[in-house]
Motif scaffolding. Structure first.
Motif, short mmCIF file in Angstrom:
data_model
loop_
_atom_site.label_atom_id
_atom_site.label_comp_id
_atom_site.label_asym_id
_atom_site.label_seq_id
_atom_site.Cartn_x
_atom_site.Cartn_y
_atom_site.Cartn_z
N ASP A 414 35.64 11.17 47.60
CA ASP A 414 34.21 10.70 48.18
C ASP A 414 33.25 11.64 47.67
OD1 ASP A 414 32.54 9.83 49.97
OD2 ASP A 414 33.17 11.04 51.83
N ILE A 415 32.13 11.06 46.75
CA ILE A 415 31.37 11.69 45.99
C ILE A 415 29.66 11.30 46.35
CG2 ILE A 415 30.57 12.16 43.58
CD1 ILE A 415 33.37 11.66 42.67
N ALA A 416 28.94 12.42 46.37
CA ALA A 416 27.51 12.11 46.60
C ALA A 416 26.93 12.53 45.00
CB ALA A 416 26.78 12.88 47.76
N ILE A 433 17.36 4.41 50.03
CA ILE A 433 17.93 5.57 50.34
C ILE A 433 19.12 5.17 50.92
CG2 ILE A 433 17.65 7.78 51.81
CD1 ILE A 433 14.75 7.30 51.27
N ALA A 434 19.25 4.25 51.83
CA ALA A 434 20.37 4.02 52.83
C ALA A 434 21.30 3.39 51.87
CB ALA A 434 20.06 2.88 53.80
N LEU A 435 21.24 3.13 50.63
CA LEU A 435 22.35 2.66 49.71
C LEU A 435 23.69 3.69 49.69
CD1 LEU A 435 20.59 1.31 46.65
CD2 LEU A 435 21.89 -0.14 48.38
N ALA A 436 23.28 4.98 50.26
CA ALA A 436 24.33 5.78 50.32
C ALA A 436 25.21 5.79 51.54
CB ALA A 436 23.73 7.41 49.94
N GLU A 444 17.90 9.44 60.39
CA GLU A 444 18.75 10.38 59.43
C GLU A 444 18.09 10.03 58.07
OE1 GLU A 444 23.17 10.39 61.32
OE2 GLU A 444 22.53 8.65 60.58
N ILE A 445 17.69 8.71 57.62
CA ILE A 445 17.14 8.50 56.42
C ILE A 445 15.76 9.11 56.40
CG2 ILE A 445 15.97 6.47 55.09
CD1 ILE A 445 17.77 4.53 56.43
N LYS A 492 24.43 11.17 52.34
CA LYS A 492 25.88 10.87 52.24
C LYS A 492 26.70 12.16 52.50
CE LYS A 492 29.47 8.86 49.55
NZ LYS A 492 29.88 8.04 48.48
N PRO A 493 27.37 12.60 53.54
CA PRO A 493 28.29 13.85 53.77
C PRO A 493 29.44 13.87 52.91
CG PRO A 493 28.59 12.16 55.52
CD PRO A 493 27.47 11.68 54.69
#
Length: 546
Positions: A414-416, A433-436, A444-445, A492-493
């Motif tokens: 799981d990679i940002a 931005i929400a693609l992540a 949050e965005i 992305k966490p």
């Protein structure tokens, strides 16, 4: 002889693939086919109701009886309309679901399987899959009803007039033979047309890619001639397909009209007692009208099948290309990361295809869990390749990469990631931005954008987060694009954070602010940063110079 055998084997393999693929949509197609059978039963009821209502008028019987039979005919007609609509809807939905599933499978095969020309892959994914639409939506549901309904209706007609039923059966045989002959010719032309389409797509894509070379060597004329010749070949093949389709339609319509005409002549002359030869039956008006009303319906399923037969041929032609895509083996279940892991690169070598030397050779690195590691070096030293190896975007030709002492291929990473050239979609800044993380809330965005330093950029643009971008990111500077990419990584966490030149194209003040953002983003994650900037390297727990 050898070439013919190979061609036959390929065609036979394609038919086998198509039959196997048909099994995936068999339940839905079977439901649509059963509705088609019910339509045939409703057609018999319509013919009976119409014949008996006409007979009631001719015999001057009770008007109530006429109304009842007319109501039966009207109800059967309404039922037929509903069944036809339901069959079309079910077939279209089955085709849509089947195409979507097949495109996903083929796309995985394109990326996981052996390399193939991009034009061929694009044609298969778009035109090839689309060629299966009519096959599922129209041909397969019609095939079931066409194989049963004509005989069922002839049997119903035999109850009223065996000789009229014999006429229908006798004209049905040359009708079927005409379908087989024209279908064989249509199959050959459909295959040639699809192959011409593949060649044109591959040629066009190749010339577009080589457009700078074409212009530099001033061969625009030769390129135009080649494309024109290929397009003309496709047009000629398409005309041949249409020519065969029109000829087959004319032949089928001839036999259908001949059957109806013979039944009409027989019934009419028999009722008037004008037949020049004796017959063992004397049908009344109701029986004769029932047979005459049913005669066109006997051929209706076959005519619908003939109309959809070119869909079958198009599907078979496309399947010769689609069958060559090997479905990727299902990936085994892999463990997921729940916390920041340790990363270990052991004698890693990365060599790209068609290159003389590896981009990275003998690379070793141990990144403890939760640490920040900076990869520093000149352009071309392999910093981005090391990050891409962890992402699976660079070929690992030697050595291994371990995550918590496991091979990185054995664990679900799981990679940002924030790259040098972030993907920009023609959508709003918020959507990009929400693609992540597609389930992220608006708040949050907005928070991720603010943390990445996009606040001034949003304030200067109408709509802020709702400002629309095109696919090239027009309207954002180079630094703002990198901030957008970092905002995705912040949103992305993920326990692993990869940053590729995060401060490029930034002035000193903006770079200092970005360093603080990176420091915050790296907290609690195992972070690798490829950078030229010493200010970024200064925040790392360890610096590796390439």
């Amino acid at each position: 002889m050898g070439a013919r055998i190979v061609h036959f084997d390929r065609r036979d393999f394609a038919k086998t693939w198509l039959k196997q693929w048909e099994r995936t949509v068999a339940p839905t197609v079977r439901r649509a086919g059963l509705l088609g059978l019910l339509d045939g039963v409703a057609a018999i009821a319509f013919a009976a109701g119409l014949a008996l209502s006409v007979d009631a008028i001719a015999q001057a019987r009770d008007p109530t009886l006429f109304a009842v039979w007319l109501l039966v005919a009207a109800a059967a007609l309404a039922v037929r309309g509903g069944l036809a609509m339901a069959t079309g809807v079910i077939g279209a939905q089955a085709a849509s679901d089947a195409k979507a599933s097949l495109r996903i499978t083929l796309a995985r095969a394109v990326f996981a399987g052996p390399r193939r020309p991009a034009g061929e892959a694009a044609t298969a994914l778009v035109e090839g899959v689309e060629a299966l639409d009519g096959h599922v939506a129209r041909f397969l549901p019609t095939r079931l009803s066409a194989s049963v309904l004509p005989l069922l209706m002839i049997a119903a007609a035999a109850v009223a007039s065996p000789i009229a039923a014999a006429i229908m059966l006798g004209t049905l045989i040359p009708f079927i033979l005409a379908m087989i002959l024209t279908g064989t010719a249509a199959a050959s032309e459909a295959r040639a047309q699809f192959q011409a389409l593949e060649r044109l797509s591959a040629l066009f894509l190749d010339r577009v890619r080589a457009l700078p070379v074409v212009l530099a060597f001033q061969v625009e004329g030769a390129t135009t001639v080649a494309l024109t010749r290929s397009a003309a070949g496709l047009a000629e093949r398409t005309i041949r397909v249409l020519r065969v389709a029109f000829l087959s339609s004319a032949a089928l319509e001839f036999f259908a009209a001949l059957s109806v005409a013979l039944v009409a002549v027989y019934c009419g002359f028999n009722l008037l007692r004008l037949l020049p030869f004796p017959v063992p039956e004397q049908p009344d008006l109701a029986r004769a009208f029932f047979v005459l009303a049913l005669a066109p319906e006997v051929y209706a399923p076959m005519r619908r099948l003939a109309a959809a037969y070119h869909d079958r041929q198009a599907a078979e032609a496309a399947s010769e290309s689609l069958a060559t895509f090997e479905a990727p083996a299902p990936a085994p279940a892999r463990a997921r990361l729940t916390a920041a892991p340790s990363l270990r690169f052991e004698d890693v070598e990365i060599r790209y295809p068609d290159t003389d030397a590896p981009a990275v050779r003998g690379f070793n690195l141990v990144a403890p869990a939760g640490s920040v590691t900076a990869l520093v070096g000149a352009s071309g030293a392999g910093k981005s390749s090391i990050l891409n190896a962890l992402l699976g975007l660079a070929p690992l030709t030697a050595g291994v990469v371990r995550v918590n002492d496991n091979l990185h291929t054995d664990i679900e990473l799981d990679i940002a990631w924030a790259g040098q050239s972030p993907l920009i979609l023609p959508a709003s800044i918020a959507d990009n931005i929400a693609l992540a993380r597609r389930d992220a809330s608006r708040a949050e965005i907005a928070a991720a954008a603010e943390r990445a330093g996009l606040g001034p950029a949003l304030a200067a643009r109408p709509g802020g987060l709702d400002f629309m971008l095109d696919e090239r990111g027009s309207g954002l500077s180079g630094g703002e694009r990198r901030r957008l990419s970092l905002a995705r990584a912040l949103l992305k966490p993920a326990p692993i954070l990869l940053l590729d030149e995060p401060t490029a194209n930034l002035d000193a003040e903006a770079e200092a602010a970005m360093v603080e953002t990176i420091r915050e983003a790296a907290r609690g994650r195992t972070t690798l940063i490829a950078t030229h900037a010493e200010t970024v390297a200064a925040l790392a727990d360890q610096v590796v110079r390439l």
